[in-house]
Design an enzyme around this catalytic site. Structure first.
Site, short mmCIF file in Angstrom:
data_model
loop_
_atom_site.label_atom_id
_atom_site.label_comp_id
_atom_site.label_asym_id
_atom_site.label_seq_id
_atom_site.Cartn_x
_atom_site.Cartn_y
_atom_site.Cartn_z
N LYS A 89 34.15 32.60 59.41
CA LYS A 89 34.97 31.72 60.59
C LYS A 89 34.43 30.80 61.19
O LYS A 89 35.17 29.48 61.52
CB LYS A 89 35.10 33.03 61.80
CG LYS A 89 36.35 32.88 62.43
CD LYS A 89 36.26 34.01 63.72
CE LYS A 89 36.95 35.36 63.07
NZ LYS A 89 36.56 36.42 63.87
N ARG A 116 33.12 36.06 68.96
CA ARG A 116 34.00 36.58 67.85
C ARG A 116 32.74 36.66 66.80
O ARG A 116 31.89 36.07 66.64
CB ARG A 116 34.68 35.51 67.55
CG ARG A 116 35.48 34.88 68.68
CD ARG A 116 36.40 33.75 68.29
NE ARG A 116 37.55 34.02 67.16
CZ ARG A 116 38.15 32.95 66.88
NH1 ARG A 116 37.96 31.72 67.12
NH2 ARG A 116 39.17 33.55 65.93
N GLY A 125 35.23 46.53 60.14
CA GLY A 125 34.33 47.54 60.51
C GLY A 125 33.49 46.75 61.33
O GLY A 125 32.58 47.22 61.92
N MET A 167 32.30 43.98 64.51
CA MET A 167 32.59 44.21 66.14
C MET A 167 34.05 43.55 66.32
O MET A 167 34.34 42.28 65.77
CB MET A 167 31.78 43.84 67.21
CG MET A 167 32.04 43.93 68.37
SD MET A 167 31.03 42.98 69.56
CE MET A 167 32.00 41.30 69.52
N ARG A 203 41.78 30.24 57.10
CA ARG A 203 40.99 30.85 56.06
C ARG A 203 41.92 30.92 54.76
O ARG A 203 43.35 30.75 55.09
CB ARG A 203 40.24 32.30 56.39
CG ARG A 203 41.63 33.31 56.77
CD ARG A 203 41.18 34.42 57.08
NE ARG A 203 42.04 35.16 58.08
CZ ARG A 203 41.88 36.48 58.94
NH1 ARG A 203 40.71 36.96 58.81
NH2 ARG A 203 42.90 36.99 59.62
N HIS A 226 42.47 61.45 31.17
CA HIS A 226 43.07 61.38 29.74
C HIS A 226 44.57 60.78 30.26
O HIS A 226 44.98 59.91 29.61
CB HIS A 226 43.18 62.77 29.30
CG HIS A 226 43.93 62.65 28.05
ND1 HIS A 226 45.37 62.80 27.90
CD2 HIS A 226 43.66 62.46 26.70
CE1 HIS A 226 46.01 62.66 26.72
NE2 HIS A 226 44.76 62.46 25.88
N GLU A 232 30.41 51.77 16.75
CA GLU A 232 30.93 52.76 17.97
C GLU A 232 29.54 54.13 18.11
O GLU A 232 29.82 54.94 18.89
CB GLU A 232 32.34 53.60 17.77
CG GLU A 232 32.47 54.14 16.41
CD GLU A 232 33.81 54.70 16.49
OE1 GLU A 232 34.58 55.16 17.46
OE2 GLU A 232 34.16 54.80 15.36
N SER A 267 34.18 45.97 14.61
CA SER A 267 35.14 46.01 15.97
C SER A 267 34.17 47.06 16.63
O SER A 267 34.05 47.94 16.30
CB SER A 267 36.48 46.28 15.45
OG SER A 267 36.93 46.59 16.77
N GLY A 296 33.89 49.68 19.09
CA GLY A 296 34.72 50.72 19.86
C GLY A 296 33.94 51.26 20.88
O GLY A 296 33.00 52.16 20.97
N CYS A 298 37.82 46.64 20.58
CA CYS A 298 39.02 47.40 20.70
C CYS A 298 38.93 48.55 21.62
O CYS A 298 39.84 49.37 21.92
CB CYS A 298 39.38 47.91 19.07
SG CYS A 298 38.33 49.07 18.71
N TYR A 334 37.43 38.15 18.99
CA TYR A 334 38.41 38.47 19.81
C TYR A 334 38.31 39.65 20.77
O TYR A 334 37.46 40.38 20.44
CB TYR A 334 39.76 38.73 18.92
CG TYR A 334 39.37 39.87 18.04
CD1 TYR A 334 39.89 41.25 18.69
CD2 TYR A 334 38.88 39.70 16.78
CE1 TYR A 334 39.64 42.25 17.57
CE2 TYR A 334 38.78 40.73 15.91
CZ TYR A 334 39.10 42.37 16.48
OH TYR A 334 38.65 43.08 15.43
P1 ADP Z 1 39.61 38.81 63.63
O1 ADP Z 1 38.49 38.46 62.68
O2 ADP Z 1 40.13 40.08 63.77
O3 ADP Z 1 40.69 37.76 63.19
P2 ADP Z 1 39.18 36.91 65.84
O4 ADP Z 1 37.76 36.52 66.13
O5 ADP Z 1 40.00 35.92 65.11
O6 ADP Z 1 39.20 38.21 65.31
O7 ADP Z 1 39.87 37.19 67.08
C1 ADP Z 1 41.07 37.90 67.41
C2 ADP Z 1 42.05 37.18 68.20
O8 ADP Z 1 41.50 36.81 69.41
C3 ADP Z 1 42.55 35.69 67.52
O9 ADP Z 1 43.57 35.80 66.81
C4 ADP Z 1 43.01 35.12 68.80
O10 ADP Z 1 44.25 35.14 68.93
C5 ADP Z 1 42.11 35.49 69.72
N1 ADP Z 1 41.07 34.60 70.26
C6 ADP Z 1 39.88 34.35 69.74
N2 ADP Z 1 39.20 33.35 70.15
C7 ADP Z 1 39.78 32.78 71.34
C8 ADP Z 1 39.94 31.91 72.25
N3 ADP Z 1 38.70 31.18 72.19
N4 ADP Z 1 41.03 31.55 72.87
C9 ADP Z 1 42.11 32.39 73.02
N5 ADP Z 1 41.91 33.49 72.04
C10 ADP Z 1 41.24 33.57 71.21
MG MG Z 2 41.10 36.00 63.56
#
Ligand code: ADP
Ligand code: MG
Ligand code: MG
Length: 888
Positions: free
Chosen positions: A26, A96, A105, A107, A352, A468, A758, A777, A779, A843, A863
């Site tokens: 990100k 974020r 998983g 935060m 992404r 199987h 084999e 071949s 196996g 094979c 092959y």
């Molecule tokens: P994830 O990895 O789950 O996509 P994000 O870090 O992208 O999490 O955050 C989830 C959502 O929070 C984003 O889709 C966005 O809508 C909102 N968000 C994140 N940063 C900002 C920001 N600076 N201003 C407004 N909304 C935000």
């Molecule tokens: Mg996001």
């Protein structure tokens, strides 16, 4: 260069070699977008290096770091003319998480950080929007309380729901400023009650708490489990992104949304996505309000009235459209983009590579070559070979109503409907009456082969992805759902039960081997298309690859399918499957149970014309290409009669007592048939069996030649050889039989004789064996079994324990094991030393596994051979192996 904290606009991050490693996915993309001049809210990334330092410092942020962070905040303050914690114009932040790869998983994002009892009033005054300010504050308490302070979210949700009930409203949007005021108080009380701490009012305390929480979440249970499943090293660590907030929830000229630069389900070059007016963060995916479409086209197609973004915010829409095109051009791939609109101003929050269906992956790759965004090699590398599986089988028409009654493992892809049957005999009986069936068994065994062929699909309640049923079904291209512990089969009553219903024999169900769903009734399916973009991509792959791709096939139908899918010959034609046919099994049993050579020869004479006919068909279909025929391999007892009726039948034909037959069956019983009287050991004991098979092959070729028909090039393969003497004796037998047939037919037949490798001894002594073998071949199924001393059919009982204890990272019967690789390499090098021209192939099931194919390419095989439905997968994987041969 300081490598701990990077401003999104800093040029420093441009110099980083692998930005994703240091900044996380990100963060790397945020700074790349920042440098491209896109509207990204100002902010900075705290690198994965800091994560490492954090853990070294006993999970604390040291003062050097906190000072640097404060400096970065000052920069943001200057940029946006707001102040963190200010009582007039407060700056709010989002915090974020962001690892190298996107990781559920980790935060959750915290939004609106910097609000407290005082700044919330300032925000209300500044924006003249008290409701917005209070809504933002309660969201912040909710998120922070949950992810940093550990108060479970239902505590907050419950308060909101109860409040709405008393007030008699349905939606959050129906709550006004005073309502949120009350709830904010309740939220703070819950936090106090659950944590014995006050909700923090100091904004820096909030910020450092959130950053630490991101780092701590790297070692959370959820994250660890995910890493284990996806083989992500724990040293990687996570980065943290701190960014100024933009608000999609300030009114009706605000919005938030998610958009793909192309349609992720069909790949068409239309932007596709959803947005919500007056909303924040993950409201779009949370499902509390129904999001609206981005484009007018998509809205119309979905027959929805609510205005699309294109219609309701045309100017912002056009800006967004331009940015999406720019992003795609820059990254040269389809992007998944998150955005927010604050008072009609567009902000980009994330980009992404977008996830997509296999169909759209193929289309997008080919389209991008046409658009000159990428070249053909890039396109070939873009598509995951395994994902093609879903394109090669019928899929369910998801638009129809689907009632799932249970789930199992997606063992072999494709969707089919049919009547439930509980025995192979019933499947065969109904097949003769042209009725489609689903064979439902607790598990399957080799005796079910005919029934599995006769059925359209297979469902088992026990056994994993390499049971199987799963392996055979994949080989045959039959859809299969295996190991569904949710169903309970009762053979006596001929029913199976799920938690919700009971299905009787003869009732129709549908199984979806691509997802593991078991569905009541018939569901319409969509037929696969191997034309257009798909065949174009395959043609590029074919030009790149050096490895040939053959198929494992023994029926005319499979052979034709494989040839249509681009197979360049047969790498394994098992002759024993031809023995199971109802007409022939009796003669086969007669042959096995004969007491004298004469009797046996008589029985073999009856089988000969059948085998000959089978070979003629297959040789015709594979004309011009090589066909490797393996002589009889399995232990004889697999063909023996089991039921009383079957025993009497054989006794009748052989003209002996039932008792005699029973005692002969007893004689043939083996403790360990897999390591018993099988393979070339049968050829040594009963040369007449192999002679008959060779005669069938050569006579088939002689006849085709006589009839001036085109035919395949035969390669006769001797199974389970471990010594030089075995292959020598067997080769002589083949050559002598060939001579006889050539003389009788006054014709010349070209052929090769070779062996399967084999057994470990065969691999180690490959130089001796290569004196007599014209091809090897590998196996790898048996080679894996014998290298480990593990029976594949029994491995299900402990395989999971082995994976849990990290003894195996992956099932060695699915992807080729390192030890087995070494044996293959030894055999290749010794075999080539002895015989420079030796042909080499594989094979085993591994021949269709992309990772194993990469190894085969490296090891210098000529092959790979795989089941018909995996041929296109192997073609693509072989091209990728060639393109990445210098990378590991
Ligand atoms: P994830 O990895 O789950 O996509 P994000 O870090 O992208 O999490 O955050 C989830 C959502 O929070 C984003 O889709 C966005 O809508 C909102 N968000 C994140 N940063 C900002 C920001 N600076 N201003 C407004 N909304 C935000
Ligand atoms: Mg996001
Ligand atoms: Mg999320």
């Amino acid at each position: 260069m300081n490598n701990l904290i990077f401003n999104f606009k800093s040029k420093d991050s441009k110099k980083i070699k692998n930005p994703k490693n240091l900044l996380g996915g990100k963060g790397a993309n945020l700074s790349e977008m920042g440098r491209m001049g896109l509207p990204v809210p100002p902010g900075f990334t705290i690198s994965t290096k800091v994560c490492e330092i954090f853990y070294k410092d006993k999970k604390k942020l040291n003062s050097k770091l906190t000072n640097q962070i404060k400096k970065e905040i000052k920069k943001i303050e200057k940029d946006v003319s707001k102040k963190f914690g200010d009582l007039k114009n407060p700056l709010l932040l989002s915090v974020r998480s962001g690892a190298r790869v996107s990781m559920p998983g980790m935060m959750d994002t915290i939004l609106n950080l910097g609000l407290n009892d005082k700044t919330v009033v300032a925000l209300a005054n500044k924006t003249s929007n008290g409701r917005f300010a209070k809504d933002s504050y309660r969201r912040f308490i909710q998120m922070y309380g949950n992810v940093v302070m550990g108060v479970e979210s239902y505590n907050f949700e419950e308060l909101i729901e109860n409040y709405k009930l008393t007030k008699g409203v349905l939606l959050d949007t129906d709550l006004d400023e005073e309502d949120w005021d009350g709830l904010i108080n309740d939220f703070k009380n819950v936090v106090k009650e659950k944590t014995s701490k006050d909700f923090p009012q100091d904004v820096y305390h909030q910020l450092f708490g959130a950053i630490s929480a991101v780092f701590l979440s790297w070692e959370s249970k959820r994250a660890k489990v995910y890493r284990k499943l996806n083989q992500i090293p724990s040293e990687w660590g996570t980065a943290v992104n701190v960014q100024s907030m933009v608000f999609g929830n300030m009114g009706n000229d605000c919005a938030t949304g998610v958009v793909f630069t192309r349609n992720p389900s069909d790949g068409s070059n239309d932007i596709y996505g959803e947005y919500l007016i007056n909303a924040q963060g993950e409201d779009v995916v949370a499902g509390t309000r129904t999001p609206q479409y981005i484009t007018k086209k998509a809205r119309k197609e979905a027959k929805v009235v609510d205005a699309s973004m294109e219609e309701s915010m045309p100017e912002v829409y056009h800006k967004l459209y331009k940015i999406l095109k720019k992003l795609e051009k820059h990254y040269k791939d389809m992007q998944d983009v998150e955005f927010t609109v604050e008072s009609n101003k567009l902000w980009i929050l994330q980009t992404r590579s977008g996830k997509r269906t296999s169909k759209s992956a193929v289309k997008i790759a080919v389209d991008m070559v046409r658009e000159k965004l990428i070249n053909k090699n890039d396109a070939v590398l873009r598509v995951d070979p395994n994902s093609l599986d879903t394109l090669l089988h019928p899929t369910l028409d998801e638009r129809s109503s689907i009632k799932v009654i249970a789930n199992g493992l997606p063992a072999s892809p494709g969707a089919v409907s049919g009547k439930v049957v509980f025995s192979s005999e019933e499947a065969e009986r109904l097949n003769e009456m042209m009725q489609d069936t689903i064979l439902v068994r607790v598990e399957t065994s080799p005796e079910d082969i005919q029934g599995m062929h006769a059925a359209k699909g297979i469902l088992t309640s026990r056994g994993g992805m390499t049971s199987h049923a799963a392996v055979v079904a994949r080989g045959m291209g039959r859809p299969c759902v295996s190991g569904s512990s949710e169903i309970e089969i009762n053979y006596d009553k001929k029913v199976f039960k799920t938690s919700s219903t009971e299905i009787k024999e003869g009732e129709t169900i549908t199984i979806d081997g691509s997802t593991g769903r078991i569905i009541l009734g018939t569901v319409p399916t969509i037929k696969p298309e191997i034309s257009g973009d798909f065949s174009k991509l395959m043609s590029w792959a074919d030009k790149i690859r050096k490895l040939k791709v053959r198929t494992n096939s023994e029926t005319p139908l499979d052979t034709q399918t494989a040839r249509d899918f681009g197979a360049e010959g047969i790498g394994l034609c098992r002759t024993e499957h031809m023995f199971f046919d109802e007409e022939r099994i009796l003669s086969v049993r007669e042959m096995i149970l004969s007491k004298t050579l004469d009797d046996r020869s008589n029985a073999l004479k009856k089988i000969l014309p059948h085998q000959k006919k089978d070979f003629m068909e297959i040789f015709k279909i594979m004309h011009g290409l090589p066909v490797t025929v393996r002589l009889l391999d399995p232990p004889l007892h697999e063909f023996l009669p089991k039921s009383d009726k079957e025993i009497s039948e054989v006794a009748n034909v052989v003209g002996s007592d039932k008792k005699d037959i029973e005692s002969r069956i007893e004689e043939l019983h083996e403790q360990n048939p897999m390591l018993g009287h099988r393979g070339c050991r049968l050829g040594i004991s009963f040369p007449e069996i192999y002679e008959m098979q060779c005669r069938a092959i050569f006579e088939a070729l002689a006849d085709l030649k006589k009839n001036k028909q085109k035919f395949a090039f035969p390669e006769i393969m001797i199974p389970l050889v471990s010594t030089e003497a075995e292959i020598k004796i067997m080769k002589d037998l083949v050559i002598n039989t060939a001579r006889k047939v050539q003389k009788e037919n006054k014709t010349k037949i070209e052929f090769l004789v070779g062996t399967m490798i084999e057994l470990p001894r065969a691999a180690i002594k490959a130089d001796d064996i290569a004196k007599h073998a014209e091809f090897f071949s590998f196996g790898t199924n048996d080679l894996t079994q014998t290298t480990f001393g593990i029976s594949r059919d029994d491995s299900g009982k402990f395989l999971n324990d082995y994976i849990d204890n990290k003894i195996f990272t992956i099932d060695p019967f699915v992807s080729i094991d390192d030890g087995v690789k070494d044996l293959v390499e030894i055999a290749v090098s010794k075999g080539k030393k002895q015989n420079k021209k030796i042909k080499l192939g594989i094979c085993g099931e591994h021949g269709g596994d992309p990772k194993s194919i990469k190894f085969c390419s490296k090891a210098g095989l000529n092959y790979v051979s795989c089941s018909p439905y995996r041929v296109p997968i192997a073609r693509l994987a072989a091209a990728q192996a060639e393109l990445t041969k210098n990378k590991n």
